[in-house]
Design an enzyme around this catalytic site. Sequence first.
Site, PDB file in Angstrom:
ATOM      1  N   GLN A 293      -6.833  -2.111   3.448  1.00 27.94           N
ATOM      2  CA  GLN A 293      -6.055  -1.800   4.649  1.00 27.94           C
ATOM      3  C   GLN A 293      -6.810  -0.795   5.531  1.00 27.94           C
ATOM      4  O   GLN A 293      -7.196   0.276   5.071  1.00 27.94           O
ATOM      5  CB  GLN A 293      -4.679  -1.226   4.311  1.00 27.94           C
ATOM      6  CG  GLN A 293      -3.832  -1.119   5.582  1.00 27.94           C
ATOM      7  CD  GLN A 293      -2.480  -0.454   5.376  1.00 27.94           C
ATOM      8  OE1 GLN A 293      -2.417   0.707   4.989  1.00 27.94           O
ATOM      9  NE2 GLN A 293      -1.405  -1.187   5.636  1.00 27.94           N
TER      10      GLN A 293
ATOM     11  N   ASN B  69       9.582  -6.503   4.338  1.00 31.33           N
ATOM     12  CA  ASN B  69       9.400  -5.276   3.551  1.00 31.33           C
ATOM     13  C   ASN B  69      10.480  -4.255   3.900  1.00 31.33           C
ATOM     14  O   ASN B  69      10.839  -4.087   5.055  1.00 31.33           O
ATOM     15  CB  ASN B  69       7.994  -4.702   3.838  1.00 31.33           C
ATOM     16  CG  ASN B  69       7.802  -3.291   3.295  1.00 31.33           C
ATOM     17  OD1 ASN B  69       7.543  -2.362   4.050  1.00 31.33           O
ATOM     18  ND2 ASN B  69       7.940  -3.118   1.992  1.00 31.33           N
ATOM     19  N   GLY B  70      10.949  -3.590   2.835  1.00 32.13           N
ATOM     20  CA  GLY B  70      11.892  -2.479   3.021  1.00 32.13           C
ATOM     21  C   GLY B  70      13.100  -2.610   2.135  1.00 32.13           C
ATOM     22  O   GLY B  70      13.844  -3.592   2.206  1.00 32.13           O
TER      23      GLY B  70
ATOM     24  N   CYS C 102       2.044   3.569   9.928  1.00 36.65           N
ATOM     25  CA  CYS C 102       2.006   4.893   9.287  1.00 36.65           C
ATOM     26  C   CYS C 102       2.706   5.935  10.171  1.00 36.65           C
ATOM     27  O   CYS C 102       2.368   6.092  11.339  1.00 36.65           O
ATOM     28  CB  CYS C 102       0.558   5.295   9.018  1.00 36.65           C
ATOM     29  SG  CYS C 102       0.441   6.952   8.307  1.00 36.65           S
TER      30      CYS C 102
ATOM     31  N   ARG D  92       8.237   1.222  -3.009  1.00 33.66           N
ATOM     32  CA  ARG D  92       8.772   2.232  -3.944  1.00 33.66           C
ATOM     33  C   ARG D  92       9.416   1.585  -5.161  1.00 33.66           C
ATOM     34  O   ARG D  92       9.292   2.094  -6.282  1.00 33.66           O
ATOM     35  CB  ARG D  92       9.758   3.135  -3.203  1.00 33.66           C
ATOM     36  CG  ARG D  92       9.062   4.020  -2.174  1.00 33.66           C
ATOM     37  CD  ARG D  92      10.045   4.653  -1.226  1.00 33.66           C
ATOM     38  NE  ARG D  92      10.762   3.651  -0.446  1.00 33.66           N
ATOM     39  CZ  ARG D  92      11.743   3.913   0.395  1.00 33.66           C
ATOM     40  NH1 ARG D  92      12.148   5.152   0.552  1.00 33.66           N
ATOM     41  NH2 ARG D  92      12.330   2.943   1.074  1.00 33.66           N
TER      42      ARG D  92
ATOM     43  N   PRO E 181       0.851  -1.197   0.000  1.00 39.42           N
ATOM     44  CA  PRO E 181       0.000   0.000   0.000  1.00 39.42           C
ATOM     45  C   PRO E 181       0.881   1.240   0.000  1.00 39.42           C
ATOM     46  O   PRO E 181       1.905   1.286   0.689  1.00 39.42           O
ATOM     47  CB  PRO E 181      -0.752  -0.111   1.342  1.00 39.42           C
ATOM     48  CG  PRO E 181       0.131  -0.925   2.225  1.00 39.42           C
ATOM     49  CD  PRO E 181       0.949  -1.825   1.333  1.00 39.42           C
ATOM     50  N   MET E 182       0.533   2.244  -0.799  1.00 37.01           N
ATOM     51  CA  MET E 182       1.240   3.540  -0.771  1.00 37.01           C
ATOM     52  C   MET E 182       0.223   4.642  -0.960  1.00 37.01           C
ATOM     53  O   MET E 182      -0.265   4.863  -2.077  1.00 37.01           O
ATOM     54  CB  MET E 182       2.325   3.595  -1.861  1.00 37.01           C
ATOM     55  CG  MET E 182       3.639   2.945  -1.450  1.00 37.01           C
ATOM     56  SD  MET E 182       4.884   2.995  -2.760  1.00 37.01           S
ATOM     57  CE  MET E 182       5.443   4.675  -2.678  1.00 37.01           C
TER      58      MET E 182
ATOM     59  N   LYS F 234       0.443  -5.025   9.326  1.00 37.75           N
ATOM     60  CA  LYS F 234       1.724  -4.503   8.840  1.00 37.75           C
ATOM     61  C   LYS F 234       2.286  -3.596   9.922  1.00 37.75           C
ATOM     62  O   LYS F 234       1.649  -2.622  10.317  1.00 37.75           O
ATOM     63  CB  LYS F 234       1.478  -3.741   7.533  1.00 37.75           C
ATOM     64  CG  LYS F 234       2.726  -3.164   6.882  1.00 37.75           C
ATOM     65  CD  LYS F 234       2.434  -2.846   5.416  1.00 37.75           C
ATOM     66  CE  LYS F 234       3.597  -2.196   4.702  1.00 37.75           C
ATOM     67  NZ  LYS F 234       3.679  -0.753   4.933  1.00 37.75           N
TER      68      LYS F 234
HETATM   69  C1  LIG Z   1       4.373   7.743  -0.271  1.00 42.98           C
HETATM   70  C2  LIG Z   1       4.211   6.519   0.601  1.00 42.98           C
HETATM   71  C3  LIG Z   1       2.939   6.157   1.026  1.00 42.98           C
HETATM   72  C4  LIG Z   1       2.783   5.027   1.849  1.00 42.98           C
HETATM   73  N1  LIG Z   1       1.511   4.655   2.250  1.00 42.98           N
HETATM   74  C5  LIG Z   1       1.337   3.534   3.012  1.00 42.98           C
HETATM   75  C6  LIG Z   1       0.033   3.086   3.387  1.00 42.98           C
HETATM   76  O1  LIG Z   1      -1.010   3.655   3.000  1.00 42.98           O
HETATM   77  N2  LIG Z   1      -0.043   1.984   4.178  1.00 42.98           N
HETATM   78  C7  LIG Z   1       1.069   1.308   4.604  1.00 42.98           C
HETATM   79  O2  LIG Z   1       0.947   0.313   5.327  1.00 42.98           O
HETATM   80  N3  LIG Z   1       2.294   1.691   4.230  1.00 42.98           N
HETATM   81  C8  LIG Z   1       2.460   2.781   3.451  1.00 42.98           C
HETATM   82  N4  LIG Z   1       3.716   3.143   3.050  1.00 42.98           N
HETATM   83  C9  LIG Z   1       4.880   2.297   3.406  1.00 42.98           C
HETATM   84  C10 LIG Z   1       5.192   1.272   2.295  1.00 42.98           C
HETATM   85  O3  LIG Z   1       4.110   0.370   2.120  1.00 42.98           O
HETATM   86  C11 LIG Z   1       6.470   0.462   2.660  1.00 42.98           C
HETATM   87  O4  LIG Z   1       6.263  -0.146   3.908  1.00 42.98           O
HETATM   88  C12 LIG Z   1       7.706   1.347   2.736  1.00 42.98           C
HETATM   89  O5  LIG Z   1       7.760   2.266   1.658  1.00 42.98           O
HETATM   90  C13 LIG Z   1       8.985   0.481   2.753  1.00 42.98           C
HETATM   91  O6  LIG Z   1       9.071  -0.297   1.593  1.00 42.98           O
HETATM   92  P1  LIG Z   1      10.059   0.094   0.359  1.00 42.98           P
HETATM   93  O7  LIG Z   1      11.427   0.320   0.971  1.00 42.98           O
HETATM   94  O8  LIG Z   1       9.956  -1.105  -0.544  1.00 42.98           O
HETATM   95  O9  LIG Z   1       9.525   1.359  -0.240  1.00 42.98           O
HETATM   96  C14 LIG Z   1       3.908   4.271   2.251  1.00 42.98           C
HETATM   97  C15 LIG Z   1       5.181   4.646   1.802  1.00 42.98           C
HETATM   98  C16 LIG Z   1       5.352   5.758   0.998  1.00 42.98           C
HETATM   99  C17 LIG Z   1       6.743   6.132   0.538  1.00 42.98           C
END
Ligand SMILES: Cc1cc2nc3c(=O)[nH]c(=O)nc-3n(C[C@H](O)[C@H](O)[C@H](O)COP(=O)(O)O)c2cc1C
Length: 326
Positions: free
Chosen positions: A71, A203-204, A101, A228, A10-11, A142
Amino acid sequence: MIPSKLILAPMDGVIDAPMRRVLTSSCRYDYCESEFVRVSGQCVTSSRLLSMVPELRCGGVTAAGTPVYVQILGQEPEICAASAELACRLGAPGIDLNFGCPARQVNKSGGGAALLKDPDLMHGICCRVRDVVPAGIPLTAKMRLGWDSSDRCLELAEQIWSAGVDALCVHGRTREDGYATGTVRWDLIARIREACPVPVIANGDVFDRASAMECSRITGCDSLMLARGAVSLPNLADVIRLDAEPFSYRRMVEAVVAFTEAFREYSPDRDPFPRVKQFLSYLRGYYNAMVSLNIFRRVCACGSLAEALSLLQSSTAEADQLEPEA
Ligand SMILES: Cc1cc2nc3c(=O)[nH]c(=O)nc-3n(C[C@H](O)[C@H](O)[C@H](O)COP(=O)(O)O)c2cc1C
């Protein structure tokens, strides 16, 4: 180790319904998740759920057939439970609870990562939601590793899994870490996985095949969630799982055009241009040709979306010359 299960993260404000459509059509994800649905004070309404997760109108799956879990982000057990129950009634194929969050506004009212400071309440939310989500519908959560320290990450994870969730996704950073590069702790995800009786999703900082394999090796997790990196490379899941060729510059531009069309379909009254620029800013992370052709700057200087799309399409010929395989 090649992970066998890949989940589109989710983003909020980035991976919405049009983006889910494009990314799940570009490669195979096992499932994806909606942006967080904030619930506070009262249960979410059906119309809000259907507008945030329009896939619920079509069996809870994207056009490619990928399930979209809903979510929920809240701090009141009853309200989270009622909202999750409604999402299930509307056809959600899975429910996820947000304990990560970092947004100040959300944390100030006790939601998201703030719940990592109140493990009993977090446990209470998981238990109450578990009570109402039917057994056939997966319930996941999460979490981050903690608020300002990862010292209690095992205890936090236990508060979640002991409530009976079906899987636990761990973003290997604390709230204080934000999204900073170099802060992700795959080793701590490994410790949680060893202690946790249900599947742990790592994740990450997974951005390519090498980092996916390294993450899987260190965490021991067979399931990874991509955020991302998935927006920077539209077919990342297939690159990881099948060793597919990363989308060429031309295929990437096609994905941007497809996103514009999907955005117009879902939100006919909104201008897609700001979101197209946002998509390009993620893609720039992967596509070198975009940097060398200065496309991002040139697109931002365009007066209209039509002009920007035509510039992008004409740039594919330039990119082919620069870097045939780019
Ligand atoms: C712009 C943005 C919005 C995000 N929105 C959510 C969200 O709505 N719910 C959630 O659980 N995580 C959210 N995240 C976190 C991501 O799901 C993920 O956990 C985090 O970016 C780490 O993963 P990555 O390193 O692969 O980006 C968001 C991250 C970013 C950068």
